[in-house]
Design an enzyme around this catalytic site. Sequence first.
Site, PDB file in Angstrom:
ATOM      1  N   GLY A 132     119.474  38.050  13.654  1.00 31.09           N
ATOM      2  CA  GLY A 132     119.886  36.975  12.754  1.00 31.09           C
ATOM      3  C   GLY A 132     118.998  36.833  11.517  1.00 31.09           C
ATOM      4  N   ILE A 133     118.774  35.584  11.135  1.00 32.21           N
ATOM      5  CA  ILE A 133     118.033  35.301   9.902  1.00 32.21           C
ATOM      6  C   ILE A 133     116.606  35.857   9.986  1.00 32.21           C
ATOM      7  CG2 ILE A 133     117.047  33.413   8.525  1.00 32.21           C
ATOM      8  CD1 ILE A 133     119.602  31.755   9.298  1.00 32.21           C
TER       9      ILE A 133
ATOM     10  N   ASP B 110     109.466  36.981  19.078  1.00 31.39           N
ATOM     11  CA  ASP B 110     110.712  36.414  19.617  1.00 31.39           C
ATOM     12  C   ASP B 110     110.534  36.194  21.123  1.00 31.39           C
ATOM     13  OD1 ASP B 110     113.812  36.385  18.298  1.00 31.39           O
ATOM     14  OD2 ASP B 110     113.718  36.237  20.481  1.00 31.39           O
TER      15      ASP B 110
ATOM     16  N   ASN C 254     110.733  30.263  12.130  1.00 28.41           N
ATOM     17  CA  ASN C 254     112.196  30.378  12.005  1.00 28.41           C
ATOM     18  C   ASN C 254     112.952  30.190  13.313  1.00 28.41           C
ATOM     19  OD1 ASN C 254     114.784  31.669  10.756  1.00 28.41           O
ATOM     20  ND2 ASN C 254     114.284  32.982  12.514  1.00 28.41           N
ATOM     21  N   ALA C 255     112.293  30.421  14.454  1.00 26.20           N
ATOM     22  CA  ALA C 255     113.014  30.382  15.736  1.00 26.20           C
ATOM     23  C   ALA C 255     113.710  29.035  15.911  1.00 26.20           C
ATOM     24  CB  ALA C 255     112.052  30.628  16.894  1.00 26.20           C
TER      25      ALA C 255
ATOM     26  N   SER D 249     117.549  23.255   8.281  1.00 26.23           N
ATOM     27  CA  SER D 249     119.008  23.423   8.274  1.00 26.23           C
ATOM     28  C   SER D 249     119.613  22.368   7.357  1.00 26.23           C
ATOM     29  CB  SER D 249     119.566  23.234   9.683  1.00 26.23           C
ATOM     30  OG  SER D 249     120.985  23.136   9.641  1.00 26.23           O
TER      31      SER D 249
ATOM     32  N   TYR E   7     120.443  18.217  17.140  1.00 27.19           N
ATOM     33  CA  TYR E   7     120.095  19.336  16.239  1.00 27.19           C
ATOM     34  C   TYR E   7     119.667  18.799  14.871  1.00 27.19           C
ATOM     35  CZ  TYR E   7     120.541  23.757  13.691  1.00 27.19           C
ATOM     36  OH  TYR E   7     120.302  24.870  12.910  1.00 27.19           O
TER      37      TYR E   7
ATOM     38  N   LYS F 248     115.871  19.095  13.059  1.00 29.27           N
ATOM     39  CA  LYS F 248     115.665  19.787  11.783  1.00 29.27           C
ATOM     40  C   LYS F 248     115.153  18.828  10.701  1.00 29.27           C
ATOM     41  CE  LYS F 248     116.897  24.014  12.888  1.00 29.27           C
ATOM     42  NZ  LYS F 248     115.961  25.148  12.783  1.00 29.27           N
TER      43      LYS F 248
HETATM   44  P1  NAI Z   1     120.224  33.524  16.083  1.00 26.90           P
HETATM   45  O1  NAI Z   1     120.680  32.844  17.304  1.00 26.90           O
HETATM   46  O2  NAI Z   1     120.988  34.655  15.517  1.00 26.90           O
HETATM   47  O3  NAI Z   1     118.707  34.010  16.270  1.00 26.90           O
HETATM   48  C1  NAI Z   1     117.741  33.115  16.748  1.00 26.90           C
HETATM   49  C2  NAI Z   1     116.571  33.910  17.285  1.00 26.90           C
HETATM   50  O4  NAI Z   1     115.603  32.965  17.775  1.00 26.90           O
HETATM   51  C3  NAI Z   1     116.960  34.801  18.478  1.00 26.90           C
HETATM   52  O5  NAI Z   1     116.418  36.087  18.323  1.00 26.90           O
HETATM   53  C4  NAI Z   1     116.376  34.070  19.687  1.00 26.90           C
HETATM   54  O6  NAI Z   1     115.995  34.940  20.750  1.00 26.90           O
HETATM   55  C5  NAI Z   1     115.165  33.397  19.048  1.00 26.90           C
HETATM   56  N1  NAI Z   1     114.685  32.259  19.834  1.00 26.90           N
HETATM   57  C6  NAI Z   1     115.419  31.280  20.428  1.00 26.90           C
HETATM   58  N2  NAI Z   1     114.619  30.450  21.117  1.00 26.90           N
HETATM   59  C7  NAI Z   1     113.352  30.904  20.927  1.00 26.90           C
HETATM   60  C8  NAI Z   1     112.091  30.469  21.375  1.00 26.90           C
HETATM   61  N3  NAI Z   1     111.945  29.405  22.186  1.00 26.90           N
HETATM   62  N4  NAI Z   1     110.993  31.163  20.983  1.00 26.90           N
HETATM   63  C9  NAI Z   1     111.113  32.255  20.192  1.00 26.90           C
HETATM   64  N5  NAI Z   1     112.286  32.730  19.760  1.00 26.90           N
HETATM   65  C10 NAI Z   1     113.398  32.059  20.116  1.00 26.90           C
HETATM   66  O7  NAI Z   1     120.086  32.346  15.013  1.00 26.90           O
HETATM   67  P2  NAI Z   1     119.954  32.385  13.433  1.00 26.90           P
HETATM   68  O8  NAI Z   1     121.264  32.060  12.864  1.00 26.90           O
HETATM   69  O9  NAI Z   1     119.270  33.611  13.011  1.00 26.90           O
HETATM   70  O10 NAI Z   1     119.022  31.124  13.197  1.00 26.90           O
HETATM   71  C11 NAI Z   1     117.666  31.227  12.816  1.00 26.90           C
HETATM   72  C12 NAI Z   1     117.191  29.864  12.371  1.00 26.90           C
HETATM   73  O11 NAI Z   1     118.028  29.405  11.308  1.00 26.90           O
HETATM   74  C13 NAI Z   1     117.250  28.790  13.451  1.00 26.90           C
HETATM   75  O12 NAI Z   1     116.127  27.946  13.318  1.00 26.90           O
HETATM   76  C14 NAI Z   1     118.519  28.029  13.112  1.00 26.90           C
HETATM   77  O13 NAI Z   1     118.502  26.700  13.598  1.00 26.90           O
HETATM   78  C15 NAI Z   1     118.491  28.102  11.601  1.00 26.90           C
HETATM   79  N6  NAI Z   1     119.786  27.910  10.968  1.00 26.90           N
HETATM   80  C16 NAI Z   1     120.813  28.791  11.170  1.00 26.90           C
HETATM   81  C17 NAI Z   1     122.025  28.592  10.540  1.00 26.90           C
HETATM   82  C18 NAI Z   1     123.187  29.520  10.726  1.00 26.90           C
HETATM   83  O14 NAI Z   1     124.312  29.148  10.334  1.00 26.90           O
HETATM   84  N7  NAI Z   1     123.000  30.720  11.245  1.00 26.90           N
HETATM   85  C19 NAI Z   1     122.237  27.445   9.642  1.00 26.90           C
HETATM   86  C20 NAI Z   1     121.089  26.590   9.496  1.00 26.90           C
HETATM   87  C21 NAI Z   1     119.917  26.833  10.125  1.00 26.90           C
END
Ligand code: NAI
Length: 253
Positions: A17-18, A37, A83-84, A136, A149, A153
Amino acid sequence: MFSLDGKTALVTGAAKGIGFAVAKRFRAAGADVIITDISDAAEIAADIGAQFIRLDVSREREVADCFRELAAQQLLLDIVVNNAGIVPGDNFVLTEAGDDDSLRGVFEVNTYGVFYGLKHAPARMRDFGSIINTASLAAHLALPGNSQYSASKAAVVQLTRTSAVELGGRGIRVNAVCPSFIRTDMGGGELGESMSEELTALGRIGELEDLVGLYHFLASDESRFISGQVFNVDGGWTAGVSMGLMSKYREFE
Ligand code: NAI
């Protein structure tokens, strides 16, 4: 452009992801990168020439151990991306909330995870470094059924501002990024697509490439006078009522 040569960056939640997209961009800009991660990402880290450290950001001891490991390697960081994050699967309507497990679970990762990063990273950072927290758009917008959530944030936004003030004396900058729906496992899918089409000025969901440039800029010295700021990357969602929504109430030729 925006060279990160000679800099070392750590990104949490970067197995996909991000976080992974940001890590990849930082590598392309010349930085040494440490991907962390809760899931194993050793292979994809190796693919982009990054180091991997397994880390659950919600456990303070693991966060402290991670920075101890960097100290043992005599590594100093210039860039830290907290970012997690997780998004809860349940419908959390406040007046109907049975227990607070959902609230607690989300806060443990999204808010405490960032807090632990802000608490432990600076001791392993060079002066004039950059910290970027992924918040977010939900920090600013009330989303019915998703208050846990949004609240988690919103807390990240305020932690960002406070730490920016507290770390300013060392020249360390702290900023937050607030994306709207971005096409990842978390943000993609029918809900993200449809809401983005209807509610953003640009009429579409965000792609990873729409987002990573801001992280790159904030990580670089080109943003050296920017700290304590909160950046929406939302396709114009917060500019106002979208044409798609307005046209339900008013005719446009
Ligand atoms: P994703 O679900 O694709 O990736 C999240 C990553 O964080 C995964 O690799 C997961 O294993 C890891 N993770 C989860 N819990 C963890 C923990 N306790 N310790 C370490 N790693 C952990 O999500 P995405 O979309 O990449 O999101 C990244 C960030 O961006 C998050 O904080 C999310 O809330 C935020 N975000 C995402 C949006 C979206 O639409 N994708 C919109 C706004 C914010």
